[in-house]
Design an enzyme around this catalytic site. Sequence first.
Site, PDB file in Angstrom:
ATOM      1  N   SER A 152       0.433  12.363  14.353  1.00 12.87           N
ATOM      2  CA  SER A 152       1.675  11.745  13.865  1.00 12.87           C
ATOM      3  C   SER A 152       1.664  10.273  14.236  1.00 12.87           C
ATOM      4  CB  SER A 152       2.891  12.403  14.526  1.00 12.87           C
ATOM      5  OG  SER A 152       4.060  11.672  14.250  1.00 12.87           O
TER       6      SER A 152
ATOM      7  N   TYR B 172       7.323  15.328  22.102  1.00  7.85           N
ATOM      8  CA  TYR B 172       6.607  15.300  20.819  1.00  7.85           C
ATOM      9  C   TYR B 172       5.702  14.064  20.753  1.00  7.85           C
ATOM     10  CZ  TYR B 172       5.728  15.403  15.789  1.00  7.85           C
ATOM     11  OH  TYR B 172       5.114  15.434  14.544  1.00  7.85           O
TER      12      TYR B 172
ATOM     13  N   LYS C 248       1.552  14.114  20.466  1.00  4.05           N
ATOM     14  CA  LYS C 248       0.766  13.588  19.354  1.00  4.05           C
ATOM     15  C   LYS C 248      -0.201  12.492  19.821  1.00  4.05           C
ATOM     16  CE  LYS C 248       2.256  16.370  16.164  1.00  4.05           C
ATOM     17  NZ  LYS C 248       1.378  17.347  15.521  1.00  4.05           N
TER      18      LYS C 248
HETATM   19  N1  LIG Z   1       7.263  16.626   8.579  1.00  5.82           N
HETATM   20  C1  LIG Z   1       7.066  15.443   9.124  1.00  5.82           C
HETATM   21  O1  LIG Z   1       7.831  14.493   8.888  1.00  5.82           O
HETATM   22  C2  LIG Z   1       5.876  15.225  10.019  1.00  5.82           C
HETATM   23  C3  LIG Z   1       5.588  13.919  10.444  1.00  5.82           C
HETATM   24  C4  LIG Z   1       4.494  13.704  11.275  1.00  5.82           C
HETATM   25  C5  LIG Z   1       3.703  14.756  11.664  1.00  5.82           C
HETATM   26  N2  LIG Z   1       4.001  16.019  11.252  1.00  5.82           N
HETATM   27  C6  LIG Z   1       3.128  17.101  11.711  1.00  5.82           C
HETATM   28  O2  LIG Z   1       2.633  17.787  10.585  1.00  5.82           O
HETATM   29  C7  LIG Z   1       2.377  19.152  10.930  1.00  5.82           C
HETATM   30  C8  LIG Z   1       3.049  20.045   9.901  1.00  5.82           C
HETATM   31  O3  LIG Z   1       4.447  19.773   9.908  1.00  5.82           O
HETATM   32  P1  LIG Z   1       5.440  20.346   8.774  1.00  5.82           P
HETATM   33  O4  LIG Z   1       6.462  19.312   8.529  1.00  5.82           O
HETATM   34  O5  LIG Z   1       4.643  20.874   7.639  1.00  5.82           O
HETATM   35  O6  LIG Z   1       6.141  21.515   9.603  1.00  5.82           O
HETATM   36  P2  LIG Z   1       6.444  23.033   9.185  1.00  5.82           P
HETATM   37  O7  LIG Z   1       7.285  23.602  10.249  1.00  5.82           O
HETATM   38  O8  LIG Z   1       6.911  23.108   7.784  1.00  5.82           O
HETATM   39  O9  LIG Z   1       4.987  23.692   9.263  1.00  5.82           O
HETATM   40  C9  LIG Z   1       4.395  23.955  10.488  1.00  5.82           C
HETATM   41  C10 LIG Z   1       3.795  25.332  10.422  1.00  5.82           C
HETATM   42  O10 LIG Z   1       3.161  25.582  11.690  1.00  5.82           O
HETATM   43  C11 LIG Z   1       3.445  26.913  12.049  1.00  5.82           C
HETATM   44  N3  LIG Z   1       3.390  27.072  13.502  1.00  5.82           N
HETATM   45  C12 LIG Z   1       4.217  26.550  14.423  1.00  5.82           C
HETATM   46  N4  LIG Z   1       3.885  26.961  15.648  1.00  5.82           N
HETATM   47  C13 LIG Z   1       2.809  27.770  15.505  1.00  5.82           C
HETATM   48  C14 LIG Z   1       2.027  28.508  16.405  1.00  5.82           C
HETATM   49  N5  LIG Z   1       2.281  28.521  17.711  1.00  5.82           N
HETATM   50  N6  LIG Z   1       0.994  29.222  15.927  1.00  5.82           N
HETATM   51  C15 LIG Z   1       0.723  29.242  14.593  1.00  5.82           C
HETATM   52  N7  LIG Z   1       1.458  28.573  13.691  1.00  5.82           N
HETATM   53  C16 LIG Z   1       2.490  27.849  14.135  1.00  5.82           C
HETATM   54  C17 LIG Z   1       4.853  27.172  11.528  1.00  5.82           C
HETATM   55  O11 LIG Z   1       5.115  28.554  11.416  1.00  5.82           O
HETATM   56  C18 LIG Z   1       4.829  26.434  10.203  1.00  5.82           C
HETATM   57  O12 LIG Z   1       4.444  27.272   9.141  1.00  5.82           O
HETATM   58  C19 LIG Z   1       2.910  19.336  12.352  1.00  5.82           C
HETATM   59  O13 LIG Z   1       1.835  19.268  13.258  1.00  5.82           O
HETATM   60  C20 LIG Z   1       3.854  18.153  12.525  1.00  5.82           C
HETATM   61  O14 LIG Z   1       3.977  17.769  13.866  1.00  5.82           O
HETATM   62  C21 LIG Z   1       5.070  16.283  10.444  1.00  5.82           C
END
Ligand SMILES: NC(=O)c1ccc[n+]([C@@H]2O[C@H](COP(=O)([O-])OP(=O)(O)OC[C@H]3O[C@@H](n4cnc5c(N)ncnc54)[C@H](O)[C@@H]3O)[C@@H](O)[C@H]2O)c1
Length: 324
Positions: free
Chosen positions: A215, A230, A234
């Site tokens: 991130s 968080y 990251k």
């Molecule tokens: N959405 C944003 O704005 C954003 C920004 C920067 C980084 N990210 C990163 O992108 C990645 C995906 O985020 P997203 O927005 O798609 O979130 P999301 O919650 O939609 O998807 C994350 C998925 O990870 C799964 N998950 C969580 N904990 C788990 C575990 N212990 N074991 C197995 N699966 C697990 C969840 O069930 C979910 O399906 C994450 O690592 C997040 O930190 C997201």
Amino acid sequence: MSYGEDLPTASSTLVGPVATGPDSEAVLSVLKVRENTDPADAVNDPRNPPRKSVPLNKTLAAMLPTALQKFLLYDKVVVVTGGARGLGFNMAQALGECGAKAIVIMDVLQEPGDGAAAELHEMCGVPVQFYKVDIRDEKGVAEVISNVAETFGSIDVLVNSAGIADSNLKAETYEPEKFRRLIDINVIGSFLVAQATARTMIKSGNGGSIVFVASMSGRIVNYPQEQSAYNASKAAVIQLGKSLAAEWAPYGIRVNCISPGYMDTALNRVPALDAQKKIWRDLTPQKRLGRVDELNNLAVFLASDASSFMTGADCIIDGGYSLW
Ligand SMILES: NC(=O)c1ccc[n+]([C@@H]2O[C@H](COP(=O)([O-])OP(=O)(O)OC[C@H]3O[C@@H](n4cnc5c(N)ncnc54)[C@H](O)[C@@H]3O)[C@@H](O)[C@H]2O)c1
């Protein structure tokens, strides 16, 4: 804000014609359920909403210029953690569209995991296997990865997208247990999947590509919400990616990070976040959040031979947020 559940056991669903093939009736019934979904629900679908794509035709692909052919993922088996929804689901779809031989999604959520597997199979036309597993579960992760390598013959690409976010939590009152849980999932869980996958890549002698979803929060401090755990997690993921890139380069394994800014995932589309989202947009030079599919092409690039000399990189996709 916290995503994910504590469900440490692993189980799997397979969709598509592979050795230990699925019961086609069961697959069809899953697809039928998705077909009958009220279109209004699609707007709130955490996968945001799924888009149908035309599977890549090998004859047409062969006519592409060499530069574009390097982006194709033919014969590559792709594993995506957190692929049941959100960014992971979208990246999995893009990897499938670009010719992956098979897609495996690992996620702690049974549903939408089952539905995601059926949709990906329908959209990309390749075998898709869903494993319900918690990435903190070392034994479960090792079992899943060795099962995948056995079923499909190899693992060539890993996209580590599973992660959770806790925000609006002040550091002075942050509960240590909550802090530990987040580090356990975002850092140690991601490491466990990378480690198990690298072992199979080293054993096969064919190398591979590992992509961590870190991130921009690994480099900047978000505003206005407090989210020290968080941000720290990251930053650790980015440095972990660099360390593994150096260690595993001799085995032909490349390790890179994608660092997104604010993305317009369904989980961010809640009225409680409206005020903060206005601030996020104002602080972003492009004045918007990223669309859920705007990591896809970078994921394909990093997964494919198009990025063959790239390892240890951290690629920011944030509409310019971290410039200011
Ligand atoms: N959405 C944003 O704005 C954003 C920004 C920067 C980084 N990210 C990163 O992108 C990645 C995906 O985020 P997203 O927005 O798609 O979130 P999301 O919650 O939609 O998807 C994350 C998925 O990870 C799964 N998950 C969580 N904990 C788990 C575990 N212990 N074991 C197995 N699966 C697990 C969840 O069930 C979910 O399906 C994450 O690592 C997040 O930190 C997201």
